[in-house]
Design an enzyme around this catalytic site. Structure first.
Site, PDB file in Angstrom:
ATOM      1  N   LEU A   1      52.836 -63.238 -44.054  1.00  0.00           N
ATOM      2  CA  LEU A   1      53.913 -62.332 -44.464  1.00  0.00           C
ATOM      3  C   LEU A   1      54.369 -62.630 -45.868  1.00  0.00           C
ATOM      4  O   LEU A   1      54.875 -61.777 -46.574  1.00  0.00           O
ATOM      5  CB  LEU A   1      55.114 -62.482 -43.529  1.00  0.00           C
TER       6      LEU A   1
ATOM      7  N   ASP B   1      69.442 -71.682 -51.984  1.00  0.00           N
ATOM      8  CA  ASP B   1      68.330 -70.876 -52.468  1.00  0.00           C
ATOM      9  C   ASP B   1      68.510 -69.427 -52.028  1.00  0.00           C
ATOM     10  O   ASP B   1      67.616 -68.806 -51.482  1.00  0.00           O
ATOM     11  CB  ASP B   1      66.996 -71.439 -51.974  1.00  0.00           C
TER      12      ASP B   1
ATOM     13  N   VAL C   1      54.669 -68.136 -44.596  1.00  0.00           N
ATOM     14  CA  VAL C   1      55.218 -67.485 -43.413  1.00  0.00           C
ATOM     15  C   VAL C   1      54.172 -66.555 -42.822  1.00  0.00           C
ATOM     16  O   VAL C   1      53.528 -65.797 -43.546  1.00  0.00           O
ATOM     17  CB  VAL C   1      56.480 -66.668 -43.764  1.00  0.00           C
TER      18      VAL C   1
ATOM     19  N   GLN D   1      55.222 -66.017 -48.960  1.00  0.00           N
ATOM     20  CA  GLN D   1      55.387 -67.418 -49.309  1.00  0.00           C
ATOM     21  C   GLN D   1      56.850 -67.691 -49.514  1.00  0.00           C
ATOM     22  O   GLN D   1      57.486 -67.107 -50.387  1.00  0.00           O
ATOM     23  CB  GLN D   1      54.624 -67.695 -50.600  1.00  0.00           C
ATOM     24  N   GLY D   2      57.408 -68.517 -48.665  1.00  0.00           N
ATOM     25  CA  GLY D   2      58.812 -68.870 -48.838  1.00  0.00           C
ATOM     26  C   GLY D   2      58.897 -70.141 -49.630  1.00  0.00           C
ATOM     27  O   GLY D   2      57.879 -70.683 -50.079  1.00  0.00           O
ATOM     28  N   GLY D   3      60.085 -70.596 -49.829  1.00  0.00           N
ATOM     29  CA  GLY D   3      60.293 -71.767 -50.639  1.00  0.00           C
ATOM     30  C   GLY D   3      59.640 -73.009 -50.075  1.00  0.00           C
ATOM     31  O   GLY D   3      59.216 -73.882 -50.812  1.00  0.00           O
ATOM     32  N   PHE D   4      59.562 -73.081 -48.792  1.00  0.00           N
ATOM     33  CA  PHE D   4      59.162 -74.346 -48.209  1.00  0.00           C
ATOM     34  C   PHE D   4      57.872 -74.244 -47.416  1.00  0.00           C
ATOM     35  O   PHE D   4      57.554 -75.100 -46.624  1.00  0.00           O
ATOM     36  CB  PHE D   4      60.296 -74.894 -47.337  1.00  0.00           C
ATOM     37  N   GLY D   5      57.153 -73.184 -47.620  1.00  0.00           N
ATOM     38  CA  GLY D   5      55.883 -73.059 -46.932  1.00  0.00           C
ATOM     39  C   GLY D   5      55.519 -71.600 -46.735  1.00  0.00           C
ATOM     40  O   GLY D   5      56.245 -70.702 -47.143  1.00  0.00           O
TER      41      GLY D   5
END
Ligand SMILES: *[C@@H]1O[C@H](CO)[C@@H](O)[C@H](O)[C@H]1NC(C)=O
Ligand SMILES: *[C@@H]1O[C@H](CO)[C@@H](O)[C@H](O)[C@H]1NC(C)=O
Ligand SMILES: *[C@@H]1O[C@H](CO)[C@@H](O)[C@H](O)[C@H]1NC(C)=O
Ligand SMILES: *[C@@H]1O[C@H](CO)[C@@H](O)[C@H](O)[C@H]1NC(C)=O
Ligand SMILES: *[C@@H]1O[C@H](CO)[C@@H](O)[C@H](O)[C@H]1NC(C)=O
Ligand SMILES: *[C@@H]1O[C@H](CO)[C@@H](O)[C@H](O)[C@H]1NC(C)=O
Ligand SMILES: *[C@@H]1O[C@H](CO)[C@@H](O)[C@H](O)[C@H]1NC(C)=O
Ligand SMILES: *[C@@H]1O[C@H](CO)[C@@H](O)[C@H](O)[C@H]1NC(C)=O
Ligand SMILES: *[C@@H]1O[C@H](CO)[C@@H](O)[C@H](O)[C@H]1NC(C)=O
Length: 812
Positions: free
Chosen positions: A501, A620, A509, A503-507
Site C-alpha cells: 500500500l 510525524d 505497509v 511506505q510509511g515512516g517505519f516500514g
C-alpha cells in the site's frame, strides 16, 4: 431616505397581504414558498431543504436572521421527497402533512378534538393547536404545542424535562448532521432519580452531567461573572420537573442547542450590529466536563497535573494504572468504615464540589444538614450527604448510596460530606488523641495479620491459575490479538509487491485479507527499533488501548524472530495526500468535507495530547499519515511509533529526530526539542495544506524561495489570504470559515512554541466565532534543507522525495 421609506412601505404591504400566522381548516399551507409568520414578525414557519439535501421538511426559524437557523423541524423523521405537499388540518382536527396523492405523510396526535381548530405560530416560536375562539394563549388551553416535542434547540420559555402527570418527557435530540435533521445519538434530557439533574447523552451513555440544581444554579456549571444574558430555573414539584430559561432583555435573542458533529451544547446570542451569532457558552468546556473522567471517588481538578486526584481518605484502586493516567478504576477508601458501630465512622468535608451522579441518591427538601447526617449514618449503604439548596445557610438533604461518580472541583460547587472510617476523620479533625493511642497498636496488629494472610493467599492462588491477576493478564492478551506469522504471510500473499500500500515512516505497509474475509493493513516494521520484544509488545498494547474515532484502530501485532508486524484496520480510501494533491480527486473534497477532516484531526490530536491515558506526541503528523474511511472521516495513523522507536520520553529532548521535512517544527528539527507544541506546528502546516490543496514544499512557490508557510505568511501580510484557497473549492466555501482556518493555521506555525495554541484552544477556535489573536511570524519561511540539511551528517535522508520520514541522529 425616500427610497428607504418606500421600500419599507412596500415591505409592509407585502407582509400584510401575504403573511399570516394561522392555518385553519379552510386555509392550508402549500410548499410553494408560502410561510406562516408570527404576529410580531420574529418567527417564520415553512418548507425548507437543509444543506445540499433535496428532502423537504417543515421548520420554524427566526425570520429576521439572514443565516437561516432552524429551531424546530416537524417531520424530522419523515422527509418528503417532492415539493408538492401541503400542511393542513383534517376533519379530526389534527395538523397533517398531505402528500400530492392524498396520503398523510406526518401528523400530530391531539387527544381531544376541537370544534373549530386552528394552528397558530406564536411570537415565542411555539406552534400550537387550539380552539379558534380561545385566544387566552394559556398553555393549558393548547390541544397540542411544538414546545412539547423539541428538536435540537431550546428556545427561551421552553421546558426541558418531565410532566409527571402525563408522563411526557421533553428532551433535545441533535440532528444527525447538518443536512439530515433526523434524530441523532446526542441528546439532552432531565434525569429525575433522587435529586434531578440535566444530562447530555451519547446514545445510552452519559456524556456530561450538569450536577444537581442547588437553588441558584447547577453545581457543575461555571459561574457567569458578567451581566447575565439569561435567567435559568429548575422547577421541581409533584407535577413537573424541568429546566427552563428566559432572556433578561426580551429584545436579545439567545438560544441553546446541541450539535452532534462537535458533540457540544452551545449557548449563542444574536448580535444585530455585527449580523452574527456569538458563542457565549459551550459544554463540555474542559477535560473534567466529560462524564466521570477520574473513575469512582476520583476528583477531577482541571488546573492540576494530572487532572485526576483521589478524594481525601481515598487511594487509587490500582496504583499501576493510576500512574499511567488510566483513571477508569478510580479510588477506594484507604480504610473501610464500620457501620452502626458507635464512633467507628464519620465524614470528611470536601469543599467546592460538583455533586456526584445522583442516579443512586435520595433527596428531601425540608431536612437540616444535621438531620441529613443522621439519616446517612443510619443507612449502611449511604456514602455521602450534602445540602439540597445552598441559598442562605443551606437547607434540604441529599444522600448518596454506593460509589460516588463524576466528581470535579467547580466554581459553583458546594460542600460534600463523604463517609470515612473514624480514624481518618479523627486524624483530620485532630482530636480524640486518646483513641488514637489505643487504636494504633491495634491497627498495627491488624495490618500485620492482613499482610500475612494476603501473602499466604497470593501464594496459594498463584499456584492454581485462577487468581484475578492471571485472569487480568489473559484478558489483556485477549484485548490485543497476537497474530500468527503464517496467517499474516498468507493474508498478504507472502508480502507480495502488488499488495504493497505504501511506505510509511517505519516500514512498508501491505494490504491483507484474513481467512474470514476481513481486510487489514499490515505494517512490517524495519528492523532498527531499538526495543526488545517485550517492550514492543507493551507499547503495542498501549496503542491498542487508545481508541478514538479519529485514530486508526490497532487490531494486533505479530512478533516472529526479528520480524515485528503491526496489524491495523484497513482504510479503503487510503490517505489524505492521495486526495488532496491529486487534481482529479481533490474535487471530491468540498469545503464541508475538508472542515470535517480538519476538525477530526484536531480531535484525534487533542485525544493523544490531553485526553488519552498516555499523552502521546505524534512527531510525524503529515497528510500521508491521515487515513480516510469510507465516509472520508479522518483517522490519524502511526501514532505511538515515535514511542516505540525512540523510547518513552513524553516531552523533552531527543537525539533521534523522527519527522518529515516541511512539517517539523524548527525547535524539533534543529535542536531535537519536542513537545505537544511541535505537533501543533505540524497540524498548522497540514491545515494550510488542506485549505490550499498544495504540498508544503510544492513547486508552486519554491521558485520564490518559499515553502507554504512563507507563502501563506506573505499573503497574510499583504492582506490577500484568500489567494491561498484551493481554486477547486469553488463556491462550496464559506469565506469567513476558510479565512478563519488559515488564521488558525498561522497561529499554529508560529516560530516560538509558547506562542502556539494547544489543541484544546485550537478546537475552541475552530468551533466558535470569537476573535483570534494576530499571528506572529512562522518558523521556517523558506525551504529548510539549507538550514538543517547541511548540519546533520551521516543520516539517511532522502531529500529528493517530499514525503519520506527522516530519522536524524543529531550531531552534537
Ligand atoms: C419543484 O421541484 C421541481 C423539480 O423537482 C422544480 O422544477 C420546481 O421548480 C419546484 N417547485 C417549487 C415551487 O419549488
Ligand atoms: C402516494 O405516494 C407515496 C410516495 O410518494 C407512496 O408511498 C404511496 O403508496 C402513494 N399512495 C397512493 C394511495 O398512491
Ligand atoms: C398517534 O396515536 C396513535 C394511537 O394512540 C399511535 O398509534 C400513533 O403512533 C400516534 N402517532 C404519532 C405521530 O405520534
Ligand atoms: C454542527 O457544527 C458544524 C461545525 O461548526 C457545522 O458545520 C454544522 O452545520 C452543525 N450542525 C448542525 C446540525 O447545525
Ligand atoms: C449512533 O448509534 C447507532 C447505534 O448505536 C450507531 O450505529 C451509529 O453509528 C451512531 N452514530 C454516531 C454518529 O455515533
Ligand atoms: C459516542 O459513543 C460511541 C459508542 O457508542 C463512541 O464510539 C463515540 O466515540 C462516542 N462519542 C464521543 C464524542 O464520546
Ligand atoms: C434591551 O436591548 C436593547 C438592544 O440591545 C437596548 O436598546 C435596550 O435598552 C435593552 N433594554 C433593557 C431594559 O436593558
Ligand atoms: C462587533 O464586531 C466588532 C469588530 O469585529 C467588535 O469590535 C465588537 O466588539 C463586536 N460587537 C459585539 C457586540 O460583539
Ligand atoms: C438504605 O437505603 C437504600 C437505598 O435507598 C434502601 O434500599 C435501604 O432499604 C436502606 N436501608 C435502611 C436500613 O434504611
Amino acid at each position: 431616505m425616500v427610497i428607504l421609506f418606500i421600500t419599507n412601505l412596500l415591505l409592509l404591504f407585502s407582509q400584510i397581504s401575504t403573511a399570516t400566522d394561522t392555518i385553519t381548516q379552510l386555509q392550508s399551507l402549500p410548499d410553494d414558498g408560502s410561510t406562516l409568520v408570527s404576529s410580531d414578525g420574529s418567527f417564520e414557519l415553512g418548507f425548507f431543504s437543509p444543506g445540499s439535501s433535496t428532502n423537504r421538511y417543515i421548520g420554524i426559524w427566526y425570520k429576521n436572521i439572514p443565516d437561516r437557523f432552524v429551531v424546530w423541524v416537524a417531520n424530522r423523521d419523515h422527509p418528503i421527497k417532492h415539493n408538492s405537499s401541503k400542511l393542513s388540518i383534517n376533519k379530526e382536527g389534527n395538523l397533517i402533512l398531505l402528500s400530492k396523492n392524498g396520503t398523510v405523510h406526518w401528523s400530530i396526535n391531539s387527544s381531544t378534538k376541537a370544534l373549530s381548530p386552528i394552528v397558530k405560530l406564536l411570537d415565542t416560536g411555539n406552534l400550537v393547536l387550539r380552539e379558534e375562539k380561545d385566544d387566552s394563549n394559556n398553555e393549558d388551553s393548547f390541544l397540542w404545542q411544538s414546545f412539547d416535542y423539541p428538536c435540537d434547540t431550546l428556545l427561551p420559555g421552553m421546558k426541558l424535562g418531565w410532566n409527571l402527570k402525563t408522563g411526557l418527557n421533553r428532551r433535545l435530540t441533535a440532528w444527525k448532521n447538518w443536512e439530515d435533521p433526523s434524530p441523532g445519538n446526542f441528546t439532552w434530557s432531565a434525569v429525575i432519580t433522587g435529586d434531578p439533574e440535566m444530562v447530555l447523552w451519547n446514545g445510552s451513555a452519559k456524556f456530561h452531567r450538569s450536577g444537581p440544581w442547588n437553588g441558584v444554579g447547577f453545581s457543575g456549571a461555571p459561574l457567569w461573572k458578567g451581566t447575565p444574558l439569561t435567567e435559568h430555573n429548575m422547577v421541581n414539584n409533584a407535577d413537573e420537573v424541568y429546566y427552563t430559561y428566559k432572556c433578561v432583555n426580551k429584545s436579545v435573542m439567545s438560544i441553546t442547542y446541541i450539535n452532534q458533529t462537535l458533540y457540544l451544547r452551545k449557548r449563542i446570542a444574536w448580535i444585530p450590529e455585527n449580523n452574527t451569532w456569538k458563542l457565549y457558552q459551550y459544554v463540555p468546556r474542559d477535560s473534567c466536563d466529560t462524564y466521570n473522567p477520574c473513575g469512582p471517588h476520583g476528583n477531577c481538578i482541571v488546573n492540576e497535573s494530572p487532572i485526576c486526584q483521589c478524594l481525601e481518605g481515598f487511594e487509587p484502586k490500582s496504583q499501576q494504572n493510576w500512574d499511567i493516567m488510566d483513571w477508569a478504576q478510580g479510588c477506594v477508601r484507604s480504610k473501610p468504615w464500620m457501620c452502626r458501630v458507635k464512633d467507628k465512622d464519620g465524614f470528611i468535608k470536601s469543599a467546592g464540589m460538583k455533586l456526584p451522579d445522583t442516579k443512586y441518591s435520595w433527596a428531601d427538601r425540608s431536612m437540616t444538614l444535621e438531620d441529613c447526617k443522621a439519616k446517612c449514618l443510619e443507612n449502611c449503604s449511604c456514602t455521602a450527604y450534602a445540602n439540597l439548596d445552598v441559598r442562605g445557610a443551606g437547607s434540604g438533604c441529599v444522600i448518596w448510596f454506593g460509589d460516588l461518580l463524576d466528581l470535579r472541583l467547580s466554581d459553583r460547587g458546594q460542600d460534600l460530606y463523604v463517609r470515612m472510617a473514624a480514624s481518618e476523620t479523627d486524624a483530620k479533625e485532630g482530636h480524640s488523641k486518646k483513641k488514637v493511642v489505643i487504636l494504633v497498636p491495634l491497627f498495627l496488629i491488624l495490618v500485620i495479620a492482613l499482610t500475612l494472610t494476603y501473602i499466604y493467599w497470593r501464594k496459594r492462588k498463584l499456584g492454581g491459575k485462577t487468581s484475578d491477576e492471571n485472569k487480568e493478564e489473559r484478558q489483556e492478551d485477549l484485548e490485543l490479538p497476537l497474530f500468527d506469522f503464517a496467517t499474516i504471510t498468507c493474508a498478504t500473499n507472502d508480502f507480495s509487491s502488488d499488495k504493497r500500500l505504501g511506505q510509511g515512516g517505519f516500514g512498508l505497509v501491505y494490504k491483507g485479507t484474513l481467512a474470514n474475509g476481513q481486510e487489514i493493513a499490515v505494517k512490517r516494521l524495519s528492523h532498527n527499533s531499538g526495543q526488545g520484544t517485550k517492550e514492543f509488545k507493551n507499547e503495542v498494547i498501549l496503542c491498542a488501548k487508545l481508541q478514538h474515532r479519529n485514530l486508526v484502530k490497532v487490531l494486533g501485532c505479530c512478533i516472529h524472530g526479528v520480524e515485528k508486524l503491526l496489524i491495523y484496520e484497513y482504510m479503503p480510501n487510503r490517505s489524505l495526500d492521495a486526495f488532496l494533491f491529486d487534481s482529479s480527486q481533490s474535487e471530491l473534497l468540498d469545503w464541508s468535507k475538508r472542515f470535517n477532516i480538519i476538525y477530526g484531526i484536531a480531535r484525534g490530536l487533542l485525544y493523544l495530547h490531553h485526553d488519552s491515558r498516555l499523552r502521546i506526541i505524534h512527531r510525524d503528523l503529515k497528510a500521508s499519515n491521515i487515513l480516510l474511511d469510507s465516509e472520508l472521516n479522518p483517522k490519524i495513523s502511526d501514532f505511538g511509533m515515535a514511542r516505540m522507536f525512540v523510547g518513552n520520553e513524553t516531552e523533552g529532548n531527543t537525539k533521534i529526530v523522527a519527522g518529515t521535512y516541511g512539517y517539523m517544527a524548527p525547535e524539533y528539527a534543529i535542536h531535537g526539542l519536542f513537545s505537544i507544541k511541535s505537533d501543533v506546528f505540524s497540524f498548522g502546516v497540514l491545515l494550510l495544506e488542506i485549505v490550499s490543496g498544495k504540498k508544503t514544499r510544492g513547486v508552486f512557490y519554491a521558485d520564490q524561495g518559499y515553502n507554504i508557510l512563507g507563502y501563506a505568511w506573505r499573503l497574510w501580510k499583504e492582506d490577500t489570504p484568500m489567494k491561498l484557497i484551493d481554486p477547486c473549492l469553488g463556491d462550496t466555501i464559506t469565506l469567513s470559515d476558510v479565512l478563519r482556518c488559515i488564521h488558525i493555521g498561522l497561529l499554529c506555525v508560529q516560530l516560538h512554541p509558547e506562542d502556539r495554541p494547544n489543541m484544546t484552544s485550537v478546537i475552541l477556535m475552530l468551533s466558535s466565532e470569537n476573535t483570534l489573536p494576530q499571528p506572529k511570524k512562522p518558523g521556517f519561511l523558506i525551504e529548510m534543507e539549507s538550514i538543517v540539511g547541511e548540519s546533520s551528517s551521516g543520516k539517511h535522508i532522502s531529500s529528493s522525495t517530499n514525503e519520506i520520514t527522516v530519522t536524524i541522529l543529531e550531531a552534537r
